[in-house]
Design an enzyme around this catalytic site. Structure first.
Site, PDB file in Angstrom:
ATOM      1  N   PHE A 161       1.702  18.057  67.867  1.00  0.00           N
ATOM      2  CA  PHE A 161       0.676  18.772  67.092  1.00  0.00           C
ATOM      3  C   PHE A 161      -0.481  19.245  67.966  1.00  0.00           C
ATOM      4  CE2 PHE A 161       1.489  18.904  62.456  1.00  0.00           C
ATOM      5  CZ  PHE A 161       2.826  18.557  62.566  1.00  0.00           C
ATOM      6  N   LEU A 162      -0.136  19.643  69.183  1.00  0.00           N
ATOM      7  CA  LEU A 162      -1.142  20.226  70.075  1.00  0.00           C
ATOM      8  C   LEU A 162      -0.725  21.639  70.482  1.00  0.00           C
ATOM      9  CD1 LEU A 162      -2.200  17.235  72.401  1.00  0.00           C
ATOM     10  CD2 LEU A 162      -3.570  18.369  70.647  1.00  0.00           C
ATOM     11  N   LYS A 203       5.517  28.497  58.846  1.00  0.00           N
ATOM     12  CA  LYS A 203       6.108  27.940  60.067  1.00  0.00           C
ATOM     13  C   LYS A 203       7.601  28.269  60.023  1.00  0.00           C
ATOM     14  CE  LYS A 203       7.240  23.324  58.452  1.00  0.00           C
ATOM     15  NZ  LYS A 203       7.217  21.920  58.772  1.00  0.00           N
ATOM     16  N   CYS A 224       0.612  21.839  52.155  1.00  0.00           N
ATOM     17  CA  CYS A 224       0.010  20.498  52.235  1.00  0.00           C
ATOM     18  C   CYS A 224      -1.349  20.470  52.928  1.00  0.00           C
ATOM     19  CB  CYS A 224       0.970  19.555  52.941  1.00  0.00           C
ATOM     20  SG  CYS A 224       2.577  19.534  52.156  1.00  0.00           S
ATOM     21  N   GLY A 275      -1.180  26.338  57.993  1.00  0.00           N
ATOM     22  CA  GLY A 275      -0.982  26.805  56.619  1.00  0.00           C
ATOM     23  C   GLY A 275      -0.055  25.848  55.897  1.00  0.00           C
ATOM     24  N   LYS A 295      16.462  25.534  36.885  1.00  0.00           N
ATOM     25  CA  LYS A 295      16.569  24.828  38.151  1.00  0.00           C
ATOM     26  C   LYS A 295      17.678  23.758  38.078  1.00  0.00           C
ATOM     27  CE  LYS A 295      12.715  23.574  40.468  1.00  0.00           C
ATOM     28  NZ  LYS A 295      11.550  22.726  40.787  1.00  0.00           N
ATOM     29  N   ASN A 334      -2.632  13.525  56.930  1.00  0.00           N
ATOM     30  CA  ASN A 334      -2.617  14.994  56.912  1.00  0.00           C
ATOM     31  C   ASN A 334      -3.921  15.567  57.451  1.00  0.00           C
ATOM     32  OD1 ASN A 334      -0.039  15.209  56.036  1.00  0.00           O
ATOM     33  ND2 ASN A 334      -0.502  16.100  54.043  1.00  0.00           N
TER      34      ASN A 334
HETATM   35  C1  UGA Z   1       2.844  18.380  56.700  1.00  0.00           C
HETATM   36  C2  UGA Z   1       2.922  17.076  57.507  1.00  0.00           C
HETATM   37  O1  UGA Z   1       3.287  17.334  58.858  1.00  0.00           O
HETATM   38  C3  UGA Z   1       3.934  16.103  56.894  1.00  0.00           C
HETATM   39  O2  UGA Z   1       3.911  14.867  57.580  1.00  0.00           O
HETATM   40  C4  UGA Z   1       3.549  15.876  55.413  1.00  0.00           C
HETATM   41  O3  UGA Z   1       4.482  15.021  54.757  1.00  0.00           O
HETATM   42  C5  UGA Z   1       3.523  17.207  54.690  1.00  0.00           C
HETATM   43  O4  UGA Z   1       2.557  18.069  55.336  1.00  0.00           O
HETATM   44  C6  UGA Z   1       3.133  16.932  53.261  1.00  0.00           C
HETATM   45  O5  UGA Z   1       2.012  16.440  53.024  1.00  0.00           O
HETATM   46  O6  UGA Z   1       3.984  17.095  52.359  1.00  0.00           O
HETATM   47  P1  UGA Z   1       4.357  20.619  56.591  1.00  0.00           P
HETATM   48  O7  UGA Z   1       3.255  21.194  55.753  1.00  0.00           O
HETATM   49  O8  UGA Z   1       5.760  20.759  56.127  1.00  0.00           O
HETATM   50  O9  UGA Z   1       4.117  19.033  56.817  1.00  0.00           O
HETATM   51  O10 UGA Z   1       4.279  21.336  58.010  1.00  0.00           O
HETATM   52  P2  UGA Z   1       3.800  20.983  59.488  1.00  0.00           P
HETATM   53  O11 UGA Z   1       4.967  20.973  60.376  1.00  0.00           O
HETATM   54  O12 UGA Z   1       2.927  19.802  59.515  1.00  0.00           O
HETATM   55  O13 UGA Z   1       2.931  22.286  59.832  1.00  0.00           O
HETATM   56  C7  UGA Z   1       1.741  22.603  59.093  1.00  0.00           C
HETATM   57  C8  UGA Z   1       1.033  23.767  59.723  1.00  0.00           C
HETATM   58  O14 UGA Z   1       0.464  23.405  60.982  1.00  0.00           O
HETATM   59  C9  UGA Z   1       1.938  24.980  60.016  1.00  0.00           C
HETATM   60  O15 UGA Z   1       1.257  26.158  59.661  1.00  0.00           O
HETATM   61  C10 UGA Z   1       2.174  24.900  61.510  1.00  0.00           C
HETATM   62  O16 UGA Z   1       2.442  26.143  62.111  1.00  0.00           O
HETATM   63  C11 UGA Z   1       0.835  24.339  61.982  1.00  0.00           C
HETATM   64  N1  UGA Z   1       0.915  23.671  63.301  1.00  0.00           N
HETATM   65  C12 UGA Z   1       1.594  22.516  63.433  1.00  0.00           C
HETATM   66  C13 UGA Z   1       0.260  24.233  64.400  1.00  0.00           C
HETATM   67  O17 UGA Z   1      -0.396  25.299  64.300  1.00  0.00           O
HETATM   68  N2  UGA Z   1       0.324  23.584  65.602  1.00  0.00           N
HETATM   69  C14 UGA Z   1       1.007  22.414  65.756  1.00  0.00           C
HETATM   70  O18 UGA Z   1       1.008  21.872  66.903  1.00  0.00           O
HETATM   71  C15 UGA Z   1       1.658  21.864  64.664  1.00  0.00           C
END
Ligand code: UGA
Length: 449
Positions: free
Chosen positions: A253-254, A325, A264, A261, A35, A212
């Site tokens: 986030f709605l 995502k 995190c 998934g 890496k 989270n």
């Molecule tokens: C998440 C948090 O949003 C970050 O703030 C945090 O820093 C990160 O985890 C972490 O702990 O490292 P991430 O896992 O990259 O970030 O992705 P998100 O954008 O939060 O999405 C997570 C999941 O929720 C995805 O599967 C996404 O499709 C889903 N989601 C999100 C929904 O189904 N609906 C929404 O309205 C938003």
């Protein structure tokens, strides 16, 4: 300032590149020589928009470097970030802190002079106390302040999130010197209006998990409301807009989907749930969130069955989007994994296309899917097309062409990318989430019966 970052994974690399871009001198350290060699040659081992050019420019200006050797950079550093992985421990779902404590021991032996050691990895409450104990045991002379500095960046939007955060959280042991050092690290950000919140260490550790868990709960809430909308003839996107305009709720986030998934939310909700149970303060809302989200993924396959008239045996299902995502190649805990497995168990053949996830998908899905070269190649002869991840390239597909290419034009849109009217006019049977038959239509159909 001189900064050393242990762990050049997702968080470590983004943090390193952005802090170097602020003008600090940063060394990213990783025990994996392959890496490091890749990073030294200007290649990025992860998929993150904008990261490659940020790494390249800062490496060229000699503010960012990469090494496997920890002692030199840690010895010179004002701040050492621990950004190693904290995977779920096999068997009990607690966070596995082996890498964090190993890094703490290595730091203890290498520090010279006063050094702030900041945990950036997502770690359960009390971990900083333990990191401090590990360091003092390994080197009683070490002059360190251990602080908690959780990261809130999202994959796919990591650089923007790092450079324009809603807040920066730093937990210290009421230590003004450590606070001053951390304020200096993030100075360019709060000059830019991002608030910095100083707390004690345990509070800071819990803020990360609570954020989270709350977001996971918010998504699960709207997913259940979507199911209810389907039963009562309401529309989830309008419900989301209607409640999101209330500032106390907020619009983000709605978006209803096939379940959250990623690396995190699934891991952190379970870890928080375990911590709460161990401490005699169970978080029932989070326990339910975890259970509802797990069930949801396979339930999405039943939606495909019913759109296909009750059976998938011998049919081909085209899946668009595999990653958890868009704008990432990450397949960790992606809803597509459970959905595809359920489709196969129900007798379907699955063909799939993802703009970035194929390499990781092969490792996770093995023989269960055939990968297509583009969306049109994917749908050829299929009996249903299922949108699982809302990549931009799926937002403006040529629906007339797809309808002609498919054996039966059935679309199951698990991200509500399309509007019903624009799809059905091409002859599709269309199913999405939370888009119930509206009140008037329902009354009419009841009257007709
Ligand atoms: C998440 C948090 O949003 C970050 O703030 C945090 O820093 C990160 O985890 C972490 O702990 O490292 P991430 O896992 O990259 O970030 O992705 P998100 O954008 O939060 O999405 C997570 C999941 O929720 C995805 O599967 C996404 O499709 C889903 N989601 C999100 C929904 O189904 N609906 C929404 O309205 C938003």
């Amino acid at each position: 300032m001189r900064i050393a970052i242990i762990g050049s994974g997702y968080v470590g690399l983004v943090t390193g590149a952005c802090l170097a871009d602020f003008g600090h001198h940063v060394t990213c350290i990783d025990s994996n020589p392959k890496k490091i060699a890749l990073l030294q040659s200007g290649e990025i081992p992860i998929f993150e928009p904008g990261l490659a050019s940020l790494v390249r420019t800062n490496s060229q200006s000699e503010r960012l470097s990469f090494t496997t050797g920890l002692a030199g950079p840690v010895g010179e550093a004002d701040v050492v970030f621990i950004a190693v992985g904290t995977p779920s421990r096999r068997g009990d779902g607690h966070a596995d802190l082996t890498f964090v404590y190993a890094a703490a021991r290595d730091v203890a032996r290498a520090v010279r002079g006063f050094t702030v050691v900041a945990t950036k990895s997502t770690v359960p409450v009390g971990t900083c106390d333990e990191v401090e104990r590990v360091i003092r045991k390994a080197n009683p002379q070490a002059h360190v302040a251990v602080v908690s500095n959780p990261e809130f960046l999202r994959e796919g939007a990591a650089i923007e999130d790092f450079k324009r955060p809603d807040r920066i959280v730093v937990g210290t042991l009421d230590d003004q010197r450590a606070r001053d050092v951390m304020a200096q690290v993030y100075r360019p950000l709060f000059l830019n209006q991002s608030p910095i919140l100083f707390t004690d260490r345990r509070t800071s550790e819990l803020i990360k998990y609570s954020a989270n868990a709350f977001l996971a709960m918010k998504i699960t809430f709207i997913n259940e409301i979507a199911d209810l909308c389907e039963q009562v003839g309401a529309h989830v996107q309008e419900v989301a807009r209607g409640i999101g305009l209330d500032n106390r709720i907020g619009a983000k986030f709605l978006n209803a989907g096939p379940g959250y998934g990623g690396s995190c939310f699934p891991k952190d909700t379970v870890a928080l749930m375990k911590t709460a149970q161990d401490n005699g303060a169970p978080l029932r809302l989070i326990e339910t969130t975890v259970a509802v989200n797990d069930q949801r993924k396979r339930a999405m396959a039943r939606k495909v069955v019913s759109a296909c008239g009750g059976s998938l045996r011998g049919k081909t299902v085209a899946v668009l989007g595999l990653t958890f995502k868009p704008n990432t190649d990450d397949m960790r805990e992606a809803p597509s994994i459970s959905i595809i497995q359920a489709l196969v168990d129900l007798g379907a053949r699955v063909r799939a296309f993802d703009p970035a996830g194929h390499e990781q998908a092969v490792a996770v899905l093995n023989e269960t899917v055939v990968l297509a070269r583009d969306p049109y190649n994917c749908v050829e002869g299929a009996h249903a097309v299922v949108i699982i991840t809302e990549w931009d390239v799926f937002r403006a597909l040529d629906l007339a062409q797809i309808a002609r290419q498919m054996a039966t034009p059935v679309m199951v849109d698990l991200r509500n990318v399309y509007r019903r009217d624009e799809v059905v006019k091409h002859g599709f049977t269309y199913a999405n989430l939370g888009d119930g038959v509206c009140g008037d239509e329902r009354t009419l159909s009841v009257a007709a019966e």
